[in-house]
Design an enzyme around this catalytic site. Structure first.
Site, mmCIF file in Angstrom:
data_model
loop_
_atom_site.group_PDB
_atom_site.id
_atom_site.type_symbol
_atom_site.label_atom_id
_atom_site.label_comp_id
_atom_site.label_asym_id
_atom_site.label_seq_id
_atom_site.Cartn_x
_atom_site.Cartn_y
_atom_site.Cartn_z
ATOM 1 C CG ASP A 74 -11.880 37.039 27.022
ATOM 2 O OD1 ASP A 74 -11.779 36.355 25.987
ATOM 3 O OD2 ASP A 74 -10.883 37.481 27.616
ATOM 4 C CB SER A 75 -10.342 32.979 28.283
ATOM 5 O OG SER A 75 -9.524 33.989 27.713
ATOM 6 C CE1 TYR A 103 -11.732 29.543 29.108
ATOM 7 C CE2 TYR A 103 -13.123 30.280 27.309
ATOM 8 C CZ TYR A 103 -12.970 29.960 28.638
ATOM 9 O OH TYR A 103 -14.046 30.065 29.491
ATOM 10 N N GLY A 104 -6.752 29.332 24.610
ATOM 11 C CA GLY A 104 -6.155 29.051 23.298
ATOM 12 C C GLY A 104 -5.590 27.660 23.102
ATOM 13 C CB CYS A 133 -13.650 34.944 24.006
ATOM 14 S SG CYS A 133 -12.344 33.725 24.092
ATOM 15 C CG ASN A 134 -11.304 36.580 18.144
ATOM 16 O OD1 ASN A 134 -11.125 37.528 18.901
ATOM 17 N ND2 ASN A 134 -11.627 36.742 16.879
ATOM 18 C CB THR A 135 -10.342 31.191 22.004
ATOM 19 O OG1 THR A 135 -9.196 31.974 21.670
ATOM 20 C CG2 THR A 135 -9.944 29.750 22.151
ATOM 21 C CD GLU A 155 -6.192 37.193 31.721
ATOM 22 O OE1 GLU A 155 -6.477 37.164 32.928
ATOM 23 O OE2 GLU A 155 -7.021 37.500 30.841
ATOM 24 C CB CYS A 192 -6.547 37.126 20.470
ATOM 25 S SG CYS A 192 -6.500 36.911 22.273
ATOM 26 C CB THR A 193 -11.066 39.979 22.821
ATOM 27 O OG1 THR A 193 -11.015 38.847 23.705
ATOM 28 C CG2 THR A 193 -12.125 39.766 21.754
ATOM 29 C CG HIS A 194 -6.394 38.579 26.216
ATOM 30 N ND1 HIS A 194 -7.410 37.662 26.050
ATOM 31 C CD2 HIS A 194 -6.111 38.584 27.549
ATOM 32 C CE1 HIS A 194 -7.724 37.134 27.222
ATOM 33 N NE2 HIS A 194 -6.946 37.677 28.149
HETATM 34 N N1 DGL Z 1 -9.386 36.639 24.478
HETATM 35 C C1 DGL Z 1 -9.296 35.431 23.799
HETATM 36 C C2 DGL Z 1 -9.601 35.418 22.366
HETATM 37 O O1 DGL Z 1 -10.187 36.360 21.878
HETATM 38 C C3 DGL Z 1 -8.813 34.198 24.455
HETATM 39 C C4 DGL Z 1 -7.368 34.084 24.708
HETATM 40 C C5 DGL Z 1 -7.056 32.819 25.460
HETATM 41 O O2 DGL Z 1 -7.661 32.599 26.509
HETATM 42 O O3 DGL Z 1 -6.223 32.056 24.995
HETATM 43 O O4 DGL Z 1 -9.268 34.503 21.664
#
Ligand code: DGL
Length: 286
Positions: free
Chosen positions: A23-24, A55-56, A86-88, A165, A197-199
């Site tokens: 993930d990011s 990453y977004g 990570c979805n992104t 984070e 988003c996995t966060h």
């Molecule tokens: N955890 C992330 C996701 O699922 C990335 C969030 C990010 O880095 O912007 O999209």
């Protein structure tokens, strides 16, 4: 089914090899938690790209480069399967990764629009995800395939990934970001919130406080872990267990910061090793 890569190229596979997860940042720990819950016999190597999070807002091409570099890193750690937690990164790179590493099984993330569309009664669904996820072809295809007749309200929750984070799961600023996103959606009668988003699963308690118990919140992590398990079984790659599964963590950010967050986010302690980027494609352990 077995994967040709393992039959023809590699020496006989060691079933104890780890599942690679990336993930990011710490978001993928929500997926790791589900993997550990469903497959405690599997070892895992986790990479959080905290040197580059979030990453977004980044260009898709750059996220693709990072994702390729991390995949190579995880394969060098003997990963037998890669979970893009990570979805992104999935939006920007999953297709490319599958083309670039055709013999490696990948599991990716896509916003859970399908189950949301199937179960919504009001016909109005919230999707929370990053800008890059909303821009990618993967999201467009999910919407086209599954969301006919459903109104999707999208929000990128600016700043939320950074709050998580920092480990701030319920402070004033985190609450404000979520209220700003969700309150206007509640006025439009949403009955489902898709966490794209996995966060975001780490703030489910706060989201539930804001939306109330009548609104369903969908965390995709358990389904992704089930998919990883199916893929391992289908490929004959499951660990038989018994050898003491372990989890190793790497981060391109400050190792102590991730280590301190682990118990809160994944429910486990762990050793975190630092990694360093040499360029956008290449990351090594320090
Ligand atoms: N955890 C992330 C996701 O699922 C990335 C969030 C990010 O880095 O912007 O999209």
């Amino acid at each position: 089914m077995r994967f040709a890569f393992y039959d023809s190229v590699m020496p006989p596979i060691n079933f104890q090899n780890p599942i690679g997860v990336f993930d990011s940042g710490v978001g993928g720990l929500s997926v790791l938690r589900a993997i550990r819950g469903q497959m405690p016999e599997e070892s895992v190597v986790y990479f959080g790209d905290q040197g580059h999070v979030p990453y977004g807002p980044r260009p898709l091409k750059q996220i693709q480069n990072f994702s390729e570099g991390i995949t190579r890193f995880l394969l060098a750690q003997d990963a037998k399967i890669i979970v893009v937690a990570c979805n992104t990164a999935s939006a920007a790179a999953l297709k490319y990764l599958r083309e670039t590493f055709p013999d490696i099984p990948f599991v990716g993330m896509e916003p859970a629009v399908k189950p949301a569309a199937e179960h919504t009664e009001t016909g109005v669904v919230a999707v929370l995800a990053t800008p890059a996820t909303f821009q990618g072809a993967l999201y467009a295809s999910v919407v086209e395939r599954f969301a006919a007749g459903v109104e999707l309200l999208q929000n990128t929750c600016p700043g939320l990934v950074q709050q998580i984070e920092k480990g701030d799961l319920d402070g004033t600023q985190t609450r404000k970001i979520l209220e700003d996103a969700l309150n206007p959606m509640l006025e439009k009668n949403i009955d489902t919130v898709v966490l794209g988003c996995t966060h975001y699963p780490f703030v489910i308690p706060l989201i539930e406080q804001i939306v109330g118990e009548k609104v369903r919140v969908i965390d995709p992590a358990p389904a992704v872990a089930r998919q990883a398990k199916r893929l391992l079984e289908a490929g004959g790659l499951k660990s038989p267990g018994g050898a003491g599964a372990d989890v190793r963590y790497f981060t391109s950010g400050p190792a102590d910061a991730m280590k301190n967050l682990l118990p809160k986010l994944s429910g486990e302690n762990g050793i975190v090793q630092p990694a360093v980027w040499l360029d956008d494609h290449t990351v090594k352990s320090k």
